[in-house]
Design a protein around this motif. Structure first.
Motif, PDB file in Angstrom:
ATOM      1  N   ALA A  36      25.712  34.708  39.969  1.00 49.51           N
ATOM      2  CA  ALA A  36      27.045  34.296  39.537  1.00 49.51           C
ATOM      3  C   ALA A  36      27.158  32.779  39.496  1.00 49.51           C
ATOM      4  CB  ALA A  36      28.104  34.862  40.476  1.00 49.51           C
ATOM      5  N   LYS A  37      27.842  32.278  38.476  1.00 53.71           N
ATOM      6  CA  LYS A  37      28.109  30.846  38.355  1.00 53.71           C
ATOM      7  C   LYS A  37      29.586  30.522  38.521  1.00 53.71           C
ATOM      8  CE  LYS A  37      23.862  29.628  37.655  1.00 53.71           C
ATOM      9  NZ  LYS A  37      23.134  28.861  38.692  1.00 53.71           N
ATOM     10  N   TYR A  38      30.424  31.552  38.565  1.00 45.41           N
ATOM     11  CA  TYR A  38      31.813  31.344  38.984  1.00 45.41           C
ATOM     12  C   TYR A  38      32.271  32.562  39.772  1.00 45.41           C
ATOM     13  CZ  TYR A  38      33.145  33.709  34.473  1.00 45.41           C
ATOM     14  OH  TYR A  38      33.285  34.547  33.386  1.00 45.41           O
ATOM     15  N   PHE A  39      33.246  32.335  40.634  1.00 42.29           N
ATOM     16  CA  PHE A  39      33.774  33.401  41.480  1.00 42.29           C
ATOM     17  C   PHE A  39      35.272  33.501  41.272  1.00 42.29           C
ATOM     18  CE2 PHE A  39      35.998  34.866  45.233  1.00 42.29           C
ATOM     19  CZ  PHE A  39      35.401  36.110  45.417  1.00 42.29           C
ATOM     20  N   SER A  40      35.768  34.744  41.198  1.00 40.23           N
ATOM     21  CA  SER A  40      37.189  34.983  40.939  1.00 40.23           C
ATOM     22  C   SER A  40      37.818  35.729  42.111  1.00 40.23           C
ATOM     23  CB  SER A  40      37.373  35.801  39.662  1.00 40.23           C
ATOM     24  OG  SER A  40      36.748  35.169  38.562  1.00 40.23           O
ATOM     25  N   LEU A  72      29.813  26.833  42.795  1.00 35.34           N
ATOM     26  CA  LEU A  72      30.416  27.728  41.825  1.00 35.34           C
ATOM     27  C   LEU A  72      31.752  27.175  41.340  1.00 35.34           C
ATOM     28  CD1 LEU A  72      29.898  31.268  43.438  1.00 35.34           C
ATOM     29  CD2 LEU A  72      28.327  29.949  42.023  1.00 35.34           C
ATOM     30  N   ARG A  73      32.096  27.472  40.129  1.00 34.60           N
ATOM     31  CA  ARG A  73      33.462  27.266  39.663  1.00 34.60           C
ATOM     32  C   ARG A  73      34.337  28.371  40.259  1.00 34.60           C
ATOM     33  NH1 ARG A  73      35.093  22.681  36.424  1.00 34.60           N
ATOM     34  NH2 ARG A  73      33.154  21.760  35.633  1.00 34.60           N
ATOM     35  N   PHE A  74      35.626  28.056  40.436  1.00 32.59           N
ATOM     36  CA  PHE A  74      36.514  28.978  41.140  1.00 32.59           C
ATOM     37  C   PHE A  74      37.639  29.439  40.227  1.00 32.59           C
ATOM     38  CE2 PHE A  74      40.173  29.572  44.174  1.00 32.59           C
ATOM     39  CZ  PHE A  74      39.728  30.797  44.658  1.00 32.59           C
ATOM     40  N   ALA A  75      37.862  30.743  40.203  1.00 36.40           N
ATOM     41  CA  ALA A  75      38.896  31.343  39.365  1.00 36.40           C
ATOM     42  C   ALA A  75      39.874  32.133  40.222  1.00 36.40           C
ATOM     43  CB  ALA A  75      38.262  32.260  38.316  1.00 36.40           C
ATOM     44  N   VAL A  76      41.096  32.253  39.732  1.00 37.14           N
ATOM     45  CA  VAL A  76      42.094  33.120  40.356  1.00 37.14           C
ATOM     46  C   VAL A  76      42.680  34.028  39.277  1.00 37.14           C
ATOM     47  CG1 VAL A  76      42.677  31.542  42.230  1.00 37.14           C
ATOM     48  CG2 VAL A  76      43.949  31.413  40.076  1.00 37.14           C
ATOM     49  N   THR A  77      43.053  35.238  39.673  1.00 38.55           N
ATOM     50  CA  THR A  77      43.651  36.173  38.723  1.00 38.55           C
ATOM     51  C   THR A  77      45.070  36.508  39.162  1.00 38.55           C
ATOM     52  OG1 THR A  77      42.896  38.238  39.758  1.00 38.55           O
ATOM     53  CG2 THR A  77      41.349  37.090  38.307  1.00 38.55           C
ATOM     54  N   ASN A  78      45.991  36.448  38.207  1.00 42.16           N
ATOM     55  CA  ASN A  78      47.415  36.650  38.467  1.00 42.16           C
ATOM     56  C   ASN A  78      47.893  37.820  37.610  1.00 42.16           C
ATOM     57  OD1 ASN A  78      50.296  36.449  38.276  1.00 42.16           O
ATOM     58  ND2 ASN A  78      50.184  34.323  38.942  1.00 42.16           N
ATOM     59  N   HIS A  79      48.299  38.908  38.276  1.00 43.12           N
ATOM     60  CA  HIS A  79      48.726  40.133  37.597  1.00 43.12           C
ATOM     61  C   HIS A  79      50.203  40.442  37.843  1.00 43.12           C
ATOM     62  CE1 HIS A  79      44.303  41.447  37.611  1.00 43.12           C
ATOM     63  NE2 HIS A  79      44.346  40.496  38.532  1.00 43.12           N
ATOM     64  N   SER A  80      50.902  39.603  38.579  1.00 44.35           N
ATOM     65  CA  SER A  80      52.202  39.985  39.130  1.00 44.35           C
ATOM     66  C   SER A  80      53.351  39.928  38.138  1.00 44.35           C
ATOM     67  CB  SER A  80      52.527  39.095  40.332  1.00 44.35           C
ATOM     68  OG  SER A  80      52.648  37.738  39.942  1.00 44.35           O
ATOM     69  N   SER A  81      53.126  39.454  36.923  1.00 41.70           N
ATOM     70  CA  SER A  81      54.223  39.402  35.958  1.00 41.70           C
ATOM     71  C   SER A  81      54.749  40.788  35.613  1.00 41.70           C
ATOM     72  CB  SER A  81      53.771  38.692  34.683  1.00 41.70           C
ATOM     73  OG  SER A  81      52.766  39.434  34.019  1.00 41.70           O
ATOM     74  N   HIS A  82      53.960  41.821  35.892  1.00 41.75           N
ATOM     75  CA  HIS A  82      54.376  43.185  35.568  1.00 41.75           C
ATOM     76  C   HIS A  82      55.067  43.897  36.729  1.00 41.75           C
ATOM     77  CE1 HIS A  82      52.501  43.189  31.653  1.00 41.75           C
ATOM     78  NE2 HIS A  82      51.439  42.628  32.186  1.00 41.75           N
ATOM     79  N   ALA A  83      55.187  43.246  37.866  1.00 40.53           N
ATOM     80  CA  ALA A  83      55.734  43.927  39.040  1.00 40.53           C
ATOM     81  C   ALA A  83      57.161  44.425  38.810  1.00 40.53           C
ATOM     82  CB  ALA A  83      55.699  42.993  40.251  1.00 40.53           C
TER      83      ALA A  83
END
Length: 548
Positions: free
Chosen positions: A133-137, A180-191
């Motif tokens: 892996a070269k980035y982690f989420s 590593l490059r660092f990523a975040v995932t945001n799913h909460s707009s559907h809550a």
């Protein structure tokens, strides 16, 4: 279905009577009262389409994701926080048997049970690095509306409840320490619509009509309990699309949900404008505090109307302020042609049919998005070979692969997942020259189309690869090719590389098989024929380097 079932029209009429805003059309909102970082990007589509995907993303090619939340605690797979409230779903049955009826033990209790007591993030990160892996989420929040970071604008977060650790912050520090490059995932707009089932009730059975926990709980009810001082309505988002009284069967309830809270809304909810503004503040806090290199939205285009445009402009301007250029990636799904450039396309559990003109990403998982013990018990994870094949195909078509490895609620992975990562570690780094930092060739490869389109959820319709399937990548003047199947004849024909072919007119002087050294070959009008050694260098896929 029972003879007394509601018709679709009667259900909608009941919904409108109970919650006048249950059905609505998207509307154009005025500029919200939010503040964004100053810079060239404005919160308009016209402005955002001037953005370009940075080269670091195009070079990285492969990322690993921990799609980890309290929904991993029951080990029943994805969407537990919703399905535990849907009578007839297996997650509902599991919850009833294991924890109790959702009128008494609701989703908020599961957040408290998420302890991450055996989580060893540094050891996990080392496994991901070894796997190539070269980035982690890291998952920052899901549709269950719980923030896995030190959220300043949402009390229901992993610092105050459950793990009592800054999961995003810890993962970000460890990833960057390892380059590593660092990523975040945001799913909460559907809550605001996805979690509305917590206000509903069983349509059938001994507790039919008894409303679930979200319908009645208030902040005052927490006095003397573990959630003393927390407002359940902040987590559950309030009564936005509540199922009306009078539904008597599970099929009727399912129909109501399909017509209302199950729809994939991307708008600023007109009945709960405060939710959208709070979402913006939480996401802005996430961006400003952790400075992720990649921000992923689980949305068709950008979420919540003008708020999504505003956070995109803020994210890009912040990068220019901090780094002097746009060095970040914003991903979302279902991009319209007129919005190309505003964000990087993400294809969920799917692949492109051919080379896409702009960089893109597949996000997929080796099992369920959230940990599912049944997948492990039945040994049903994707195989290393299938994922390596997907990586090769995606890279040949100008894409990246972000792969989720589900984590248990306690913070561990199972033995099959560990073996999977160890298998990747034997192949991906050794073939990195032909993967990392590459760009598409003039054609992605040879063989019939392997998927029908370039859309979400097409990966399960892929045909098996054969000896005729070849994929290409390039780096500078060097051309690489991959074969998926080792030919029993000992010879591999690559038609694209016929002598004086338009795709590659230079005569080839040398060919190396990665992991096995130089090969003999012939090149004529029919193609380039490689004479392969008697034994394949690995069991997954085979890379070749061509030099002129």
């Amino acid at each position: 279905m029972a003879s007394t079932r509601f018709t679709r029209r009667r259900l909608l009429q009941s919904a409108l009577a109970a919650a006048p805003a249950a059905t609505f059309a998207p509307r154009l909102l005025a500029q919200p009262t939010v503040h964004i970082a100053p810079g060239p990007f404005q919160p308009t589509w016209e402005s955002l389409t001037a953005c370009t995907t940075p080269d670091w993303f195009r070079d990285a090619k492969f990322g690993i994701w921990n799609h980890w939340s309290a929904q991993c605690v029951p080990e029943q797979g994805d969407w537990y926080a919703r399905r535990m409230y849907l009578q007839g779903e297996k997650q509902y049955d599991h919850h009833l048997k294991t924890y109790g009826h959702p009128s008494k033990v609701g989703w908020m209790e599961m957040d408290n049970l998420w302890k991450a007591e055996h989580w060893e993030p540094a050891k996990l990160m080392d496994l991901y690095v070894a796997a190539g892996a070269k980035y982690f989420s890291a998952l920052a929040n899901h549709h269950d509306n719980f923030d896995a970071y030190n959220s300043r604008f949402h009390n229901w977060n992993s610092i105050r409840i459950g793990p009592r650790q800054d999961i995003v912050g810890i993962y970000g520090k460890l990833a960057r320490e390892r380059g590593l490059r660092f990523a975040v995932t945001n799913h909460s707009s559907h809550a605001w619509h996805w979690l509305q089932v917590a206000y509903d009730y069983d349509p059938e059975g001994p507790l039919a009509g008894v409303r679930y926990d979200a319908y009645t709980l208030t902040k005052a009810d927490g006095k003397g309990k573990w959630w003393d001082g927390f407002d359940p309505q902040e987590l559950y988002t309030g009564r936005n699309l509540v199922m009306p009284d009078g539904i008597k069967t599970i099929p009727q309830a399912n129909l109501w949900h399909a017509d209302n809270d199950r729809k994939w809304f991307e708008i600023d909810p007109p009945m709960n404008h405060a939710f959208a503004e709070n979402w913006f503040l939480r996401c802005q806090d996430l961006v400003d505090t952790y400075k992720p290199d990649l921000l992923y939205f689980d949305d068709s285009e950008l979420p919540l109307g003008q708020y999504g445009l505003s956070i995109a402009a803020h994210y890009y301007n912040s990068s220019i302020r901090d780094k002097g250029k746009v060095d970040v990636v914003l991903t979302a799904k279902e991009i319209k042609p007129e919005h190309v450039g505003a964000f990087t396309l993400d294809i969920e559990r799917g692949k492109a049919q051919g080379i896409l003109p702009h960089p893109w990403q597949t996000d997929t998982c080796i099992g369920d998005w959230h940990y599912n013990i049944a997948v492990f018990d039945d040994h049903k994870y994707k195989t290393p070979k299938s994922v390596i094949h997907a990586l090769i195909d995606i890279v040949s078509k100008n894409g990246n692969l972000m792969l989720n490895i589900p984590v248990k609620g306690d913070g561990t992975i199972d033995s099959d997942e560990r073996a999977f990562l160890e298998a990747l570690a034997t192949w991906v780094p050794k073939h990195g020259e032909a993967i990392y930092g590459t760009r598409p060739f003039s054609v992605f490869g040879e063989g019939p189309p392997d998927v029908a389109d370039s859309h979400n959820f097409n990966e399960n319709r892929q045909r098996p690869y054969t000896v005729e399937d070849i994929r290409f990548t390039t780096k500078g003047d060097t051309l690489y090719a991959f074969a998926f199947v080792w030919p029993t004849s000992g010879k591999l024909l690559i038609k694209t590389l016929a002598r004086a072919a338009a795709a590659y007119p230079k005569p080839i002087q040398r060919v190396d098989l990665i992991g096995a050294g130089p090969l003999t070959f012939t090149q004529d009008a029919s193609g380039l024929t490689l004479n392969l050694p008697g034994k394949a260098p690995n069991e997954y896929a085979y890379g070749f380097i061509f030099r002129t």
